[in-house]
Design an enzyme around this catalytic site. Structure first.
Site, PDB file in Angstrom:
ATOM      1  N   GLU A 298       0.821  -1.221   0.000  1.00  0.00           N
ATOM      2  CA  GLU A 298       0.000   0.000   0.000  1.00  0.00           C
ATOM      3  C   GLU A 298       0.851   1.265   0.000  1.00  0.00           C
ATOM      4  OE1 GLU A 298      -2.075  -0.662   3.663  1.00  0.00           O
ATOM      5  OE2 GLU A 298      -3.546  -1.951   2.727  1.00  0.00           O
ATOM      6  N   ARG A 301       3.215   7.649   0.027  1.00  0.00           N
ATOM      7  CA  ARG A 301       4.285   8.637  -0.112  1.00  0.00           C
ATOM      8  C   ARG A 301       5.207   8.357  -1.308  1.00  0.00           C
ATOM      9  NH1 ARG A 301       6.326  11.268   4.412  1.00  0.00           N
ATOM     10  NH2 ARG A 301       5.554   9.559   5.706  1.00  0.00           N
ATOM     11  N   TYR A 341       6.706  16.237  12.700  1.00  0.00           N
ATOM     12  CA  TYR A 341       7.686  15.136  12.639  1.00  0.00           C
ATOM     13  C   TYR A 341       9.125  15.627  12.565  1.00  0.00           C
ATOM     14  CZ  TYR A 341       3.274  13.506  10.617  1.00  0.00           C
ATOM     15  OH  TYR A 341       1.958  13.288  10.366  1.00  0.00           O
ATOM     16  N   CYS A 366       0.585  32.119  13.519  1.00  0.00           N
ATOM     17  CA  CYS A 366       0.882  32.751  14.804  1.00  0.00           C
ATOM     18  C   CYS A 366       1.494  31.776  15.795  1.00  0.00           C
ATOM     19  CB  CYS A 366      -0.395  33.370  15.351  1.00  0.00           C
ATOM     20  SG  CYS A 366      -1.097  34.550  14.196  1.00  0.00           S
TER      21      CYS A 366
HETATM   22  N1  LLP Z   1      -1.339   1.663   4.687  1.00  0.00           N
HETATM   23  C1  LLP Z   1      -1.793   2.065   5.892  1.00  0.00           C
HETATM   24  C2  LLP Z   1      -2.655   1.186   6.662  1.00  0.00           C
HETATM   25  C3  LLP Z   1      -1.430   3.322   6.388  1.00  0.00           C
HETATM   26  O1  LLP Z   1      -1.865   3.709   7.575  1.00  0.00           O
HETATM   27  C4  LLP Z   1      -0.607   4.154   5.620  1.00  0.00           C
HETATM   28  C5  LLP Z   1      -0.214   5.482   6.097  1.00  0.00           C
HETATM   29  C6  LLP Z   1      -0.166   3.705   4.363  1.00  0.00           C
HETATM   30  C7  LLP Z   1      -0.555   2.449   3.922  1.00  0.00           C
HETATM   31  C8  LLP Z   1       0.694   4.531   3.451  1.00  0.00           C
HETATM   32  O2  LLP Z   1       1.921   4.835   4.013  1.00  0.00           O
HETATM   33  P1  LLP Z   1       3.029   5.580   3.116  1.00  0.00           P
HETATM   34  O3  LLP Z   1       3.441   4.625   2.027  1.00  0.00           O
HETATM   35  O4  LLP Z   1       2.401   6.778   2.560  1.00  0.00           O
HETATM   36  O5  LLP Z   1       4.114   5.882   4.075  1.00  0.00           O
HETATM   37  N2  LLP Z   1       1.219  12.095   7.919  1.00  0.00           N
HETATM   38  C9  LLP Z   1       2.451  11.317   7.996  1.00  0.00           C
HETATM   39  C10 LLP Z   1       2.303   9.948   7.385  1.00  0.00           C
HETATM   40  C11 LLP Z   1       1.174   9.154   8.022  1.00  0.00           C
HETATM   41  C12 LLP Z   1       1.015   7.797   7.404  1.00  0.00           C
HETATM   42  C13 LLP Z   1      -0.312   7.212   7.770  1.00  0.00           C
HETATM   43  N3  LLP Z   1      -0.550   5.929   7.246  1.00  0.00           N
HETATM   44  C14 LLP Z   1       3.563  12.102   7.290  1.00  0.00           C
HETATM   45  O6  LLP Z   1       3.304  13.158   6.747  1.00  0.00           O
HETATM   46  O7  LLP Z   1       4.705  11.663   7.303  1.00  0.00           O
END
Ligand code: LLP
Length: 437
Positions: A298, A301, A341, A366
């Protein structure tokens, strides 16, 4: 030695070269002017205003294709939360990816995109009754259950044969920021493997007449750099498959594949991952004498992050006791990631080079913590009216944007072959006022 060479590499270079790996594939420099998907950044800023999130369509499509090529037998599921936008979901559908959603809202976007229900998976540690009803009504192919309460609730709501996966916490440390580490014990996601809760969840699903268990799921975290973390999770998940005594057709290893944000950082080793995880799945299944499940991944990013560039306009330059602050017309409302982060970003001035000087780029909000990038190099004469470009803003930027200080959220403008096309329009004050009673 120049100042640029003396400073750490966590910033921008004003030399007329692009930091390798950070910018969208189709980015080039024309002198000091940045050209994104064939469109000049200065023109984009003038036409669409700033801040403006630019998205290179061909980069998104190329990354999606790369995942499918690296893992031809796997189901590649785009993590819709990373860039919630119907047009992007349509690109994913066209590239043959599936989609995961984590709320009725994300599902509404998928519906608007006409995303095929048989390729949608719903996730989330909390799914309200409304989320579950929306999922069932649209006929999403799989629901990933995350609590005993949810198993009972979904069992009661679902028609016969609803496919589910069980989210497992495998106890694997993905060596990432604590806020996005989801594979370790004692946090809110999933059923613990170590405590036996995961096995119990499998049995509870099997007992529900309306549910059909098709798979096990884990997601060890986000911005994960090491393939070894996935190998370890895979070993543990197949151990669980072997011990649960139920036929498991699908093994979803989640997302989390890292993207480079700063010069010198490398991309995720996708082909290494594909090879090593395939090897681990086959070996462990042979060892435990269980049928090889279909693997799902999945990525969010890794598909969209490097396709995005945010353009800001400089509004003020101020000299503090030890730092120069370059304040722009956006900030933590369009990019809360540094505050959340400690994320770092590179910054480039559009349209002009010059003797570099270290500055701190701050937002308009702000809060003293509203900092977009620390200690980056910009031309010493940076001044109000200049346009700055920040790469790697395609993932979790539009998604995390807020209206803090009642600042309207920026548009997302897709670029391709010299054509710019908004796929999310800029929010207006009318949009804001519409909610107030
Ligand atoms: N699958 C599940 C169950 C997830 O919870 C997530 C991301 C993904 C796949 C995708 O993960 P990726 O490949 O995008 O890393 N807001 C944070 C990232 C939160 C990720 C949440 N879950 C940031 O900006 O770094």
């Amino acid at each position: 030695m120049t100042l640029a060479e003396l400073l750490p590499s966590t910033g921008c270079s004003t030399a007329p070269v692009l930091e390798p790996g950070l910018w969208p594939d189709n980015t080039r420099l024309d002198g000091s002017d940045l050209v994104l998907g064939g469109v000049r950044a200065s023109r984009l800023a003038a036409r669409f205003g700033t801040p403006c999130q630019v998205l290179d369509e061909l980069t998104v499509r190329a990354r999606a294709k790369a995942f499918r090529t690296a893992l031809p037998d796997a189901e590649v599921v785009f993590a819709g939360k990373s860039l919630p936008c119907p047009e992007v979901y349509r690109w994913m559908a066209q590239e043959g990816l599936s989609l995961d959603v984590s709320s009725a809202g994300e599902l509404a976007l998928a519906r608007a995109a006409g995303f095929p229900a048989e390729r949608i998976i719903m996730h989330g540690n909390v799914k309200t009754a409304e989320d579950l009803k929306a999922a069932l009504e649209y006929g999403v192919s799989r629901v990933v259950v995350d609590s005993f309460d949810e198993i009972a609730q979904l069992g009661a709501l679902a028609r016969h044969g609803q496919e589910v996966m069980v989210r497992v916490t495998p106890g694997v440390d993905a060596h990432t920021h604590a806020a996005i580490a989801t594979g370790v014990e004692d946090q809110k996601f999933g059923f613990s493997l170590a405590s036996g809760a995961a096995l119990e969840a499998v049995l509870r699903v099997v007992e529900q007449p309306s549910l059909r268990l098709t798979g096990l799921h884990c997601h060890i975290g986000s911005q994960v750099r090491h393939v070894a973390s996935y190998e370890e999770a895979t070993r543990r998940m197949i151990g669980l498959i072997a011990s649960c005594g139920v036929r498991i057709e699908q093994l979803d290893l989640g997302g989390g594949f890292c993207a480079p944000y700063l010069p010198g950082e490398s991309s995720f080793d996708l082909f290494g991952f594909a090879q090593r995880v395939r090897g681990t799945v086959n070996y462990e299944c042979g060892l435990h004498r269980v049928p090889v499940p279909r693997v799902l991944i999945e990525p969010g990013r890794a598909v969209v992050a490097n396709a995005g560039v945010t353009l800001y306009r400089v509004c003020a330059v101020k000299h503090g006791a030890s730092r120069t602050f370059v304040a722009v017309d956006g900030g933590m409302s369009d990019n809360p990631r540094p505050a959340l982060y400690g994320a770092g970003y590179a910054v480039r001035l559009v349209g002009r080079g010059g003797r570099p000087k270290p500055v701190t780029v701050v937002g308009r909000h702000c809060e003293a913590g509203d900092v977009l990038a620390e200690n980056v190099l910009l031309p010493a004469d940076v001044h109000a009216g200049d346009v700055l470009a920040v790469p790697v803003t395609g993932a979790y930027h539009h998604a995390l944007a807020s209206n803090y200080n009642q600042v309207c959220r920026p548009p997302v403008v897709a670029v391709k072959d010299g054509v710019a096309r908004p796929v999310v329009r800029r929010e207006t004050e009318e949009d804001l006022l519409r909610r107030y009673l």
